[in-house]
Enzyme design. Structure first.
Site, short mmCIF file in Angstrom:
data_model
loop_
_atom_site.label_atom_id
_atom_site.label_comp_id
_atom_site.label_asym_id
_atom_site.label_seq_id
_atom_site.Cartn_x
_atom_site.Cartn_y
_atom_site.Cartn_z
N LYS A 41 12.52 -1.97 9.21
CA LYS A 41 11.80 -1.90 10.67
C LYS A 41 12.02 -2.99 11.50
O LYS A 41 11.83 -3.25 12.66
CB LYS A 41 10.28 -1.50 10.55
CG LYS A 41 10.18 0.27 10.61
CD LYS A 41 8.76 0.41 10.91
CE LYS A 41 7.86 -0.21 10.32
NZ LYS A 41 8.32 -0.38 8.79
N ARG A 58 0.86 -1.01 -0.20
CA ARG A 58 0.06 0.06 -0.15
C ARG A 58 0.89 1.18 0.13
O ARG A 58 2.14 1.42 0.40
CB ARG A 58 -0.85 0.09 1.18
CG ARG A 58 -0.18 0.06 2.55
CD ARG A 58 -0.38 1.59 3.23
NE ARG A 58 0.64 1.51 4.26
CZ ARG A 58 1.99 2.00 4.60
NH1 ARG A 58 2.67 2.35 3.27
NH2 ARG A 58 2.67 1.90 5.50
N ASP A 86 -1.50 -1.14 7.65
CA ASP A 86 -1.14 -1.65 6.50
C ASP A 86 -1.87 -2.91 6.30
O ASP A 86 -2.26 -3.32 5.04
CB ASP A 86 0.36 -2.15 6.73
CG ASP A 86 1.15 -0.98 7.04
OD1 ASP A 86 0.99 0.11 6.76
OD2 ASP A 86 2.35 -1.24 7.44
N GLY A 105 9.09 1.49 2.80
CA GLY A 105 7.68 2.02 3.02
C GLY A 105 6.35 1.77 2.24
O GLY A 105 5.38 2.49 2.58
N SER A 147 5.77 -4.16 2.57
CA SER A 147 5.92 -5.59 2.07
C SER A 147 5.64 -6.41 3.20
O SER A 147 5.36 -7.49 2.96
CB SER A 147 7.56 -5.68 1.58
OG SER A 147 8.33 -5.36 2.61
N GLU A 160 -0.38 9.88 8.53
CA GLU A 160 0.92 9.09 8.78
C GLU A 160 1.31 9.25 10.40
O GLU A 160 1.21 10.37 11.11
CB GLU A 160 2.21 9.82 8.16
CG GLU A 160 3.12 8.85 7.66
CD GLU A 160 2.48 7.80 6.76
OE1 GLU A 160 2.15 6.71 7.15
OE2 GLU A 160 2.53 8.09 5.34
N HIS A 161 1.87 8.09 10.94
CA HIS A 161 1.94 7.77 12.39
C HIS A 161 0.71 8.34 13.12
O HIS A 161 1.05 8.87 14.21
CB HIS A 161 3.15 8.64 12.72
CG HIS A 161 4.44 7.94 12.23
ND1 HIS A 161 5.05 6.87 12.90
CD2 HIS A 161 5.28 8.47 11.18
CE1 HIS A 161 5.83 6.63 12.33
NE2 HIS A 161 6.37 7.50 11.31
P1 ADP Z 1 8.03 -2.50 4.75
O1 ADP Z 1 7.71 -0.91 5.01
O2 ADP Z 1 8.32 -2.82 3.29
O3 ADP Z 1 6.96 -3.22 5.50
P2 ADP Z 1 9.60 -3.52 7.24
O4 ADP Z 1 10.91 -3.08 7.41
O5 ADP Z 1 8.64 -3.30 8.06
O6 ADP Z 1 9.18 -2.71 5.61
O7 ADP Z 1 9.61 -5.16 6.30
C1 ADP Z 1 10.42 -5.49 5.20
C2 ADP Z 1 10.61 -6.97 5.93
O8 ADP Z 1 9.57 -7.72 5.23
C3 ADP Z 1 12.01 -7.43 5.11
O9 ADP Z 1 13.34 -7.49 5.83
C4 ADP Z 1 11.52 -9.07 5.16
O10 ADP Z 1 12.10 -9.47 6.53
C5 ADP Z 1 10.25 -9.11 5.03
N1 ADP Z 1 9.73 -9.31 3.76
C6 ADP Z 1 9.20 -8.35 2.85
N2 ADP Z 1 8.65 -8.87 1.60
C7 ADP Z 1 9.40 -10.18 1.62
C8 ADP Z 1 9.54 -11.19 0.74
N3 ADP Z 1 9.10 -11.12 -0.62
N4 ADP Z 1 10.25 -12.36 0.98
C9 ADP Z 1 10.85 -12.36 2.05
N5 ADP Z 1 10.68 -11.72 3.07
C10 ADP Z 1 10.03 -10.27 2.79
P1 NG1 Z 2 5.66 0.94 7.10
O1 NG1 Z 2 6.77 1.94 6.85
O2 NG1 Z 2 5.14 0.84 5.64
O3 NG1 Z 2 5.89 -0.33 7.62
C1 NG1 Z 2 4.52 1.82 9.48
C2 NG1 Z 2 3.40 0.97 10.35
C3 NG1 Z 2 2.33 1.47 10.10
C4 NG1 Z 2 1.98 2.87 10.41
C5 NG1 Z 2 3.05 3.80 9.47
C6 NG1 Z 2 3.14 5.19 9.69
C7 NG1 Z 2 4.54 -1.52 10.22
C8 NG1 Z 2 4.03 -2.77 9.94
N1 NG1 Z 2 3.80 -0.51 9.82
O4 NG1 Z 2 4.52 1.57 8.01
O5 NG1 Z 2 1.35 0.91 10.99
O6 NG1 Z 2 2.19 3.41 11.76
O7 NG1 Z 2 4.64 3.14 9.92
O8 NG1 Z 2 1.98 5.86 9.59
O9 NG1 Z 2 5.21 -1.07 10.98
#
Ligand code: ADP
Ligand code: NG1
Length: 465
Positions: A236, A40, A192, A145, A148, A46-47
């Site tokens: 994160k 998304r 998310d 962001g 994923s 945000e936040h």
């Molecule tokens: P995002 O904003 O993309 O959610 P995060 O840092 O919260 O960022 O999450 C990213 C983490 O999610 C990656 O480091 C990995 O551990 C996991 N992840 C996301 N997509 C995949 C994928 N296609 N295959 C394996 N792990 C994934």
């Molecule tokens: P992203 O950065 O896409 O993972 C995070 C939080 C959301 C929200 C936003 C800030 C996770 C999985 N998601 O999004 O719930 O707090 O930051 O608006 O940590």
């Protein structure tokens, strides 16, 4: 949730290819399940989610797909189409121990644990669960962001439920998965997962919390959304986690400071303050509090843990153990914390104004709200970076009506709102002014791209080969 219409032809092809990889291992004619969940972008809000306040995201046309084959062994064996993520396998048990922090399979464990907790709390016996062989193909760029992680957790939860014949309405699944992602150590809100599960083609989603509810808001036909990656990783499950969790705690403490100053009872999060003070203009409230310099508050970690509702030791580990951020909860400065509240309360007003602007097709106004959101995130919430600020400026100079960081910030992506005809010009400007000076060759197509509002997550059964 069996909405095969939500799958586009490329996704069906991807599922077919994954099925071919999985079948030899799972028996030639095994009936397979395929789950898809989109990432998304967040238009505004945000936040705010973890304060129980509204958000306005859009599920995008980028998804994670999991194909799963049932197995009678109580075990999940996981493979990833991208070999950079190593295979994993774990037992399904009442309390599934996590892998070390940062392991990708923790998101799948989070989903499975979340399903087990949810159904056991409703009196459904969880001791005869089937396991599965699963293969994952994610096309939401990680740590940019774009959620994923939610796409992975949601698709894993849907696949695991389908394997076991368990069903939930999408809105209930959204609440369940939101909470289950805490398993990886991020104290995230529910935006998310709700966006991924409840997305609607050509619509943004006004999502409100406690209880979770969603109203689709049509995207004006002449609007285009450009996402651009700063190439600064916002991971994160890694270094950004401490900063993110710190904001969650700061917002909960801000709620408490405001409640103390205004003698409000039963306030846990900023959403409770907004609910009680309808007659107040939220920004006015923060101005009054700033002027009256509220008494210094020195909450210790135990206090903070109680406020955000998790065990003290876990909070200490999450906040202090990352090393990246020195979290000094015993010397909280109320005025700094009130700036966090000023962002959250102001952002809440902007979300509701954005819904009105979008519904009236007033894109200029929507763009201005997005710009104001970015300024507030940078100045008061301190989650922007020099690169994100630069990228936002480039998008605006290139003709965007508005641009802001999207997601948690601290790196990751920005989102620019443009008139449809202006989007190619915005992308050209980003290439020229941002990506070219960074070096490293031309940006890959996905580094900056037009995204469309797509459908929410769903599960299908794949016909036997
Ligand atoms: P995002 O904003 O993309 O959610 P995060 O840092 O919260 O960022 O999450 C990213 C983490 O999610 C990656 O480091 C990995 O551990 C996991 N992840 C996301 N997509 C995949 C994928 N296609 N295959 C394996 N792990 C994934
Ligand atoms: P992203 O950065 O896409 O993972 C995070 C939080 C959301 C929200 C936003 C800030 C996770 C999985 N998601 O999004 O719930 O707090 O930051 O608006 O940590």
């Amino acid at each position: 949730m069996n909405a095969s219409g939500a799958w586009d032809s490329a996704e069906l092809e991807r599922a077919g290819a994954l099925a071919l990889e999985l079948r030899p291992a799972s028996g030639a004619d095994a009936r397979l399940i395929a789950a898809r969940a989109p990432g998304r972008v967040n238009l505004i809000g945000e936040h705010t989610d973890y304060s129980g306040l509204p958000v306005l995201p859009v599920a995008i046309d980028r998804s994670t797909i999991i194909v799963a084959a049932r197995s009678s062994r109580p075990e999940i064996s996981l493979r990833n189409a991208d070999r950079a993520w190593p295979p994993r396998s774990f037992r399904i048990e009442r309390r599934i121990p996590p892998y070390p922090g940062g392991d990708w399979a923790n998101y799948v464990k989070a989903a499975v644990q979340g399903v087990i907790d949810h159904f056991s709390a409703r009196g459904i016996a969880m001791n005869r669960l089937l396991g599965a062989a699963m293969i994952v193909d994610g096309r939401v760029p990680p740590s940019a962001g774009l959620s994923s992680s939610a796409a992975l957790t949601v698709s894993a939860a849907l696949a695991f439920m389908a394997v076991n014949g368990l069903e939930l309405a999408p809105i209930e699944a959204a609440s369940m998965v939101a909470r289950s992602e805490w398993y990886v150590g991020t104290m995230a809100g529910g935006m998310d997962q709700a966006a991924s599960l409840l997305g609607r083609r050509d619509h943004a989603l006004l999502i409100e919390f406690d209880p979770l509810r969603v109203r689709p808001v049509a995207m004006p036909a002449d609007a285009a959304l450009v996402v651009a990656d700063s190439r600064e990783v916002a991971d994160k499950s890694g270094k950004v986690r401490g900063e993110y969790n710190r904001r969650v705690v700061e917002c909960a403490l801000a709620a408490r400071i405001i409640a103390g100053a205004l003698r409000l009872e039963r306030v846990r999060i900023l959403g409770d303050v907004v609910g009680r003070l309808e007659k107040w203009n939220a920004l006015e409230l923060v101005r009054v509090l700033e002027a009256s310099a509220p008494p210094r508050l020195d909450p210790d970690l135990a206090d903070a843990a109680r406020i955000v509702g998790i065990a003290r030791d876990r909070l200490a580990a999450e906040l202090l153990g990352t090393g990246a951020a020195r979290i000094v909860l015993d010397s909280v400065r109320p005025l700094e914390i009130l700036r966090r509240a000023r962002h959250v309360l102001g952002e809440t007003e902007r979300v509701y104004r954005a819904v009105v602007a979008l519904e009236a097709g007033r894109l200029d106004e929507m763009g201005a709200l997005m710009n104001a959101s970015h300024e507030s995130l940078a100045r008061d919430f301190e989650c922007s970076t020099e690169r994100l600020d630069r990228l936002v400026q480039c998008a605006r100079r290139g003709g965007a009506l508005g641009a802001r960081l999207t997601g948690a910030g601290f790196g990751g992506s920005i989102l620019a709102l443009c008139r449809a005809g202006d989007a190619p010009g915005v992308i050209e400007a980003l290439d020229r002014e941002y990506y070219a000076p960074l070096g490293g060759g031309a940006p890959i197509e996905w580094a900056r791209a037009i995204v469309r509002a797509g459908a929410g997550a769903s599960v299908i059964e794949l016909a036997a080969a």
